[in-house]
Motif scaffolding. Structure first.
Motif, PDB file in Angstrom:
ATOM      1  N   GLY A 212      -7.706 -11.381   5.153  1.00 21.69           N
ATOM      2  CA  GLY A 212      -7.439 -10.201   4.346  1.00 21.69           C
ATOM      3  C   GLY A 212      -6.132 -10.318   3.568  1.00 21.69           C
ATOM      4  N   LEU A 213      -6.050  -9.521   2.494  1.00 21.84           N
ATOM      5  CA  LEU A 213      -4.842  -9.436   1.673  1.00 21.84           C
ATOM      6  C   LEU A 213      -4.529  -7.960   1.465  1.00 21.84           C
ATOM      7  N   GLN A 214      -3.315  -7.547   1.811  1.00 25.84           N
ATOM      8  CA  GLN A 214      -2.934  -6.137   1.667  1.00 25.84           C
ATOM      9  C   GLN A 214      -1.465  -6.044   1.267  1.00 25.84           C
ATOM     10  N   PHE A 215      -1.213  -5.286   0.191  1.00 25.02           N
ATOM     11  CA  PHE A 215       0.160  -5.064  -0.240  1.00 25.02           C
ATOM     12  C   PHE A 215       0.183  -3.888  -1.202  1.00 25.02           C
ATOM     13  N   VAL A 216       1.368  -3.304  -1.351  1.00 25.60           N
ATOM     14  CA  VAL A 216       1.581  -2.192  -2.280  1.00 25.60           C
ATOM     15  C   VAL A 216       1.996  -2.774  -3.628  1.00 25.60           C
ATOM     16  N   VAL A 217       1.297  -2.379  -4.669  1.00 29.46           N
ATOM     17  CA  VAL A 217       1.519  -2.942  -5.992  1.00 29.46           C
ATOM     18  C   VAL A 217       2.876  -2.498  -6.542  1.00 29.46           C
ATOM     19  N   SER A 218       3.621  -3.460  -7.057  1.00 24.87           N
ATOM     20  CA  SER A 218       4.879  -3.173  -7.736  1.00 24.87           C
ATOM     21  C   SER A 218       4.868  -3.855  -9.105  1.00 24.87           C
ATOM     22  N   ARG A 219       5.889  -3.571  -9.918  1.00 25.77           N
ATOM     23  CA  ARG A 219       5.931  -4.106 -11.269  1.00 25.77           C
ATOM     24  C   ARG A 219       5.932  -5.641 -11.267  1.00 25.77           C
ATOM     25  N   GLU A 220       6.531  -6.251 -10.244  1.00 27.29           N
ATOM     26  CA  GLU A 220       6.635  -7.706 -10.204  1.00 27.29           C
ATOM     27  C   GLU A 220       5.283  -8.394 -10.009  1.00 27.29           C
ATOM     28  N   HIS A 221       4.278  -7.627  -9.587  1.00 28.58           N
ATOM     29  CA  HIS A 221       2.961  -8.220  -9.371  1.00 28.58           C
ATOM     30  C   HIS A 221       2.159  -8.363 -10.672  1.00 28.58           C
ATOM     31  N   PHE A 222       2.675  -7.844 -11.770  1.00 22.48           N
ATOM     32  CA  PHE A 222       1.965  -7.924 -13.043  1.00 22.48           C
ATOM     33  C   PHE A 222       2.569  -9.008 -13.926  1.00 22.48           C
ATOM     34  N   ASN A 223       1.696  -9.708 -14.593  1.00 24.42           N
ATOM     35  CA  ASN A 223       2.112 -10.719 -15.551  1.00 24.42           C
ATOM     36  C   ASN A 223       1.471 -10.384 -16.889  1.00 24.42           C
ATOM     37  N   LYS A 224       2.282  -9.896 -17.824  1.00 24.86           N
ATOM     38  CA  LYS A 224       1.797  -9.448 -19.129  1.00 24.86           C
ATOM     39  C   LYS A 224       0.707  -8.389 -18.994  1.00 24.86           C
TER      40      LYS A 224
END
Length: 310
Positions: A212-224
Motif C-alpha cells: 500500500g501507499l498512503q500519504f497526505v498530498v502537499s505542494r511538493e508532490h506536484f510537478n508542473k
C-alpha cells in the motif's frame, strides 16, 4: 660385492610396494585428490515447464565406479558402467529424467515444476580398492513468471493539497513472489508512506504480493501541476514491469470543518483587498450542499486556492 648390491634393489622394491599400498588407501599426501569435479552446470533459474540439462565434468586418474545425482540429498540418477543396465533411476517427486538423452556426464530434466526447485549434487566415485569420491552441488530455482503488469487500486482522477492518497499495488501470481516498490514522480517513495500487506498464497504454490501507499498530498508532490504514482513489480532477473497512475493536481486546499469559523473573516479580508493588485490572491470556493432546500450552499466546508492575478 654382488650380495651387497642386492640390498638397495630390495629396499627400493619394498619402498615401491609401500607406496602402492599407501596410494590405494589414500595415505600419501597429494594422492587423495585422484578425482575432482572440475565443472558443474546447474542453471540458477529455470522457467516452469522448461527442460534443463545438468552437467558434471570431472578429472580422474583411475577407472570410474559410479556417477550419481542427488536432489536435496536424495539419489535420483546413477550411472554405474560395470552393471547392466548402466543407468538407474530412483523416482522422486518433481524430478522427470529423460533417459534417452541422459548419459554418464549429463542428466536431462523435462517439464520442470515448482517442486523441482532445490539443491542438485553430482558425485563421482572411483573403482576399488580406494573408492575415492568427489562431489559438487548447486541450487536451481524454478520460476513462474507472469505476463501481466501489477495492478493499482484506489485511484482518483484529481487530488488537492490536504487530500489523502490511499492506493494498493498487487502483483500477478508468481513464484518466487515479486518485490514491489512505489515511486512518486520518479522518486522512490519514503518508507513512512508504505503500508505492507500480507501476501496471498494459492494452492499451486504461486503468490500475489501487495504493498500500500498512503500519504497526505502537499505542494511538493506536484510537478508542473501533475503527480505520477508508479508501482513496479520485480522478480530478478526475469521480470520487471510497471503500472503507472498519473493524476491532475489542483493547487487548492481542503479546509477541515472545524476551521469554517474563519470563512467569514477570510471573506471580509478578500473583499477589502479585492481592489489591490497582487501577484497572488485567495479565492474562496463554495460547494453545493444536496441536503439544503435551496440545494446550493454546503455548511462548514470551503476550499481556498492560490490564483494568479491577470
Amino acid at each position: 660385492m654382488k650380495r651387497g648390491s642386492t640390498r638397495p634393489t630390495m629396499l627400493a622394491y619394498f619402498l615401491l610396494l609401500h607406496c602402492f599400498k599407501e596410494a590405494a588407501s589414500g595415505g600419501i599426501a597429494g594422492m587423495e585428490a585422484k578425482v575432482d569435479i572440475i565443472k558443474l552446470v546447474v542453471p540458477e533459474y529455470v522457467k516452469r515447464g522448461d527442460g534443463v540439462d545438468l552437467e558434471c565434468h570431472w578429472k580422474a586418474t583411475g577407472e570410474i565406479y559410479s556417477i550419481k545425482w542427488y536432489f536435496n540429498d536424495r539419489e535420483f540418477f546413477a550411472y554405474i558402467p560395470n552393471t547392466s543396465p548402466a543407468l538407474t533411476l530412483h523416482p522422486l517427486g518433481g524430478i522427470n529424467v529423460t533417459v534417452s538423452i541422459s548419459s554418464n556426464g549429463k542428466v536431462h530434466l523435462s517439464n520442470v515444476q515448482l517442486a523441482s526447485s532445490g539443491r542438485y549434487k553430482c558425485e563421482v566415485i572411483l573403482e576399488s580398492p580406494a573408492f575415492l569420491t568427489a562431489d559438487s552441488s548447486s541450487n536451481m530455482t524454478v520460476v513462474e513468471i507472469p505476463e501481466d503488469k501489477p495492478t493499482i487500486t484506489g485511484t482518483q482522477h484529481q487530488y488537492r493539497i490536504g487530500d489523502t492518497v490511499q492506493l494498493n499495488c498487487s502483483s500477478p501470481r508468481s513464484f518466487p513472489p515479486a518485490d514491489l516498490a512505489w515511486f512518486i514522480n520518479e522518486e522512490r517513495a519514503s518508507g513512512q508512506y508504505l503500508i505492507p500487506h500480507a501476501p496471498t498464497h494459492y494452492p499451486e504454490g504461486l503468490t500475489e504480493s501487495h504493498l500500500g501507499l498512503q500519504f497526505v498530498v502537499s505542494r511538493e508532490h506536484f510537478n508542473k501541476g501533475a503527480m505520477t504514482l508508479r508501482c513496479t513489480a520485480k522478480i530478478s532477473p526475469h521480470y520487471l514491469k510497471t503500472q503507472q497512475h498519473s493524476v491532475d493536481g489542483l493547487l487548492t486546499y481542503n479546509v477541515p470543518p472545524m476551521e469554517s469559523r474563519a470563512k467569514s473573516a477570510m471573506s471580509e479580508v478578500l473583499a477589502e483587498k479585492s481592489h489591490i493588485q497582487s501577484p497572488l490572491r485567495w479565492q474562496g470556493v463554495q460547494h453545493p450542499d444536496k441536503s439544503s432546500p435551496s440545494g446550493n450552499i454546503r455548511k462548514n466546508h470551503i476550499t481556498f486556492g492560490l490564483e494568479q492575478s491577470q
